[in-house]
Design a protein around this motif. Structure first.
Motif, PDB file in Angstrom:
ATOM      1  N   GLU A  15       0.838  -1.196   0.000  1.00 23.35           N
ATOM      2  CA  GLU A  15       0.000   0.000   0.000  1.00 23.35           C
ATOM      3  C   GLU A  15       0.877   1.252   0.000  1.00 23.35           C
ATOM      4  N   ARG A  36     -11.196  -2.439 -15.095  1.00 26.85           N
ATOM      5  CA  ARG A  36     -10.847  -3.093 -13.843  1.00 26.85           C
ATOM      6  C   ARG A  36     -11.892  -4.165 -13.546  1.00 26.85           C
ATOM      7  N   ASN A  38     -12.995  -6.650 -10.295  1.00 27.17           N
ATOM      8  CA  ASN A  38     -12.862  -7.258  -8.971  1.00 27.17           C
ATOM      9  C   ASN A  38     -13.187  -8.740  -9.093  1.00 27.17           C
ATOM     10  N   LEU A  46     -12.425   2.197 -16.747  1.00 21.97           N
ATOM     11  CA  LEU A  46     -11.636   3.177 -15.988  1.00 21.97           C
ATOM     12  C   LEU A  46     -11.353   4.425 -16.810  1.00 21.97           C
ATOM     13  N   ARG A  60      -6.249   9.113  -9.416  1.00 23.26           N
ATOM     14  CA  ARG A  60      -4.913   8.517  -9.192  1.00 23.26           C
ATOM     15  C   ARG A  60      -4.434   7.702 -10.393  1.00 23.26           C
ATOM     16  N   LEU A  61      -5.171   7.719 -11.473  1.00 22.68           N
ATOM     17  CA  LEU A  61      -4.803   6.960 -12.667  1.00 22.68           C
ATOM     18  C   LEU A  61      -4.147   7.865 -13.697  1.00 22.68           C
ATOM     19  N   ILE A  76      -1.092   3.510 -11.442  1.00 22.73           N
ATOM     20  CA  ILE A  76      -1.939   3.822 -10.285  1.00 22.73           C
ATOM     21  C   ILE A  76      -1.015   4.356  -9.209  1.00 22.73           C
ATOM     22  N   SER A  79      -1.074   3.479  -4.256  1.00 18.43           N
ATOM     23  CA  SER A  79      -2.073   2.406  -4.301  1.00 18.43           C
ATOM     24  C   SER A  79      -2.649   2.092  -2.918  1.00 18.43           C
ATOM     25  N   ARG A  80      -3.863   1.565  -2.949  1.00 17.51           N
ATOM     26  CA  ARG A  80      -4.589   1.187  -1.738  1.00 17.51           C
ATOM     27  C   ARG A  80      -4.965  -0.277  -1.818  1.00 17.51           C
ATOM     28  N   ASP A  83      -7.470  -1.262  -4.338  1.00 13.54           N
ATOM     29  CA  ASP A  83      -7.102  -1.321  -5.760  1.00 13.54           C
ATOM     30  C   ASP A  83      -6.832  -2.746  -6.209  1.00 13.54           C
ATOM     31  N   THR A  84      -6.788  -3.681  -5.279  1.00 13.02           N
ATOM     32  CA  THR A  84      -6.578  -5.087  -5.622  1.00 13.02           C
ATOM     33  C   THR A  84      -7.667  -5.551  -6.581  1.00 13.02           C
ATOM     34  N   TYR A  87      -6.671  -5.952 -14.054  1.00  9.41           N
ATOM     35  CA  TYR A  87      -6.757  -4.795 -14.942  1.00  9.41           C
ATOM     36  C   TYR A  87      -6.540  -5.258 -16.380  1.00  9.41           C
TER      37      TYR A  87
END
Lengths: 112, 115
Positions: A15, A36, A38, A46, A60-61, A76, A79-80, A83-84, A87
Motif C-alpha cells: 500500500e 478493472r 474485482n 476506468l 490517481r490513474l 496507479i 495504491s490502496r 485497488d486489488t 486490470y
C-alpha cells in the motif's frame, strides 16, 4: 484473436506504492481503454485514451499511449488495498472499432 | 444509473442441456456483446450484435448461438451444453452514437458449470 497483451501477468506491491501495468497491441487503433475487474465480478471502465492523445489522467490513474511502439501503460499512484483487482486493456477489433478486444489482464495485489 | 443485468450469477447445468443466458440493458445501446472468461485466457468474444435482429460471430462462436429480438435484450444459447463450456460468461453493451465514446458497460457475469 487477442489484440492487446498486458504485462506483467501479476503484480504484488505494498500500500502506498505505485503500480504500473503495460499493454502492447498489434495493429493500429482508434482508441485504447483500461478496465478493472474485482474478483468474480464484471468489468468496470476506468479510462479511454484516443489514438491522437499521448497522456490522460483520472484521479490517481495516469494512462499513456505510444502509437509508434503500439503500447500503453496504466499507472496507479499511491495504491490502496482496495485497488486489488485485475486490470485489462481493450483495443479496437479488426472486426470493428466499436468492438473491445481484451488482453489476458494483469492481476494486481496491494498488501495493506 | 446505467445497468446491464444478467439473469443469473451462478448456474449449474447437465451435459447435453440447452442453456439460455439472458442479458438486458437499460441504456438504449445499439451494441451488445457476449464474452467468456477463462483463467489465463482473458476475455474472448463469442458473439456480438450491432442492432436488433443483427448478429455477428466473434472469435469463438462454436457451440453457441444468440438471439436479439429486442434492442434491450441479448440472449446467449448453448445448444447442447458440454463440460468445456464451463466458464464465466460476461455480457456487455455500448453505444456508437455520435456523442458517445465506445466505453462498454458490463453485467456482473454468470458463472456456468456444466456437469
Amino acid at each position: 484473436s487477442q489484440q492487446g497483451e498486458e504485462d506483467p501477468q501479476a503484480l504484488s506491491i505494498q500500500e502506498g506504492e505505485n503500480a504500473t501495468m503495460n499493454c502492447s497491441y498489434k495493429t493500429s487503433i482508434n482508441n485504447l481503454q483500461w478496465y478493472r475487474q474485482n474478483s468474480g465480478r464484471g468489468l468496470v471502465h476506468l479510462i479511454l485514451i484516443r489514438s491522437n492523445e499521448r497522456e490522460k489522467h483520472s484521479g490517481r490513474l495516469r494512462v499513456t499511449l505510444d502509437t509508434s511502439k503500439k503500447s500503453s501503460s496504466l499507472l496507479i499512484t499511491a495504491s490502496r488495498a482496495a485497488d486489488t483487482a485485475s486490470y485489462f486493456c481493450a483495443t479496437d477489433s479488426p472486426r470493428g472499432s466499436y468492438i473491445p478486444t481484451f488482453g489476458r489482464g494483469t492481476s494486481l495485489i496491494v498488501h495493506p | 444509473d446505467v445497468k446491464v443485468t444478467q439473469s443469473s450469477r451462478y448456474l449449474v447445468k447437465r451435459t447435453g442441456e440447452k442453456v439460455f443466458l439472458e442479458c438486458v440493458q437499460d441504456m438504449d445501446h445499439e451494441n451488445m456483446f457476449w464474452y467468456r472468461q477463462d483463467p489465463g485466457l482473458g476475455l474472448r468474444l463469442i458473439y456480438f450484435s450491432y442492432d436488433v435482429k443483427m448478429k455477428e460471430k466473434g472469435d469463438i462462436p462454436e457451440g453457441y448461438s444468440v438471439s436479439r429480438e429486442k434492442k434491450e435484450r441479448f440472449s446467449l444459447i448453448l445448444e447442447s451444453a458440454s463440460t468445456n463450456q464451463t466458464s464465466m460468461y460476461l455480457c456487455a453493451s455500448s453505444s456508437t452514437r455520435r456523442t458517445a465514446n465506445t466505453e462498454a458497460f458490463f453485467g456482473q457475469g454468470t458463472r456456468l458449470t456444466v456437469v
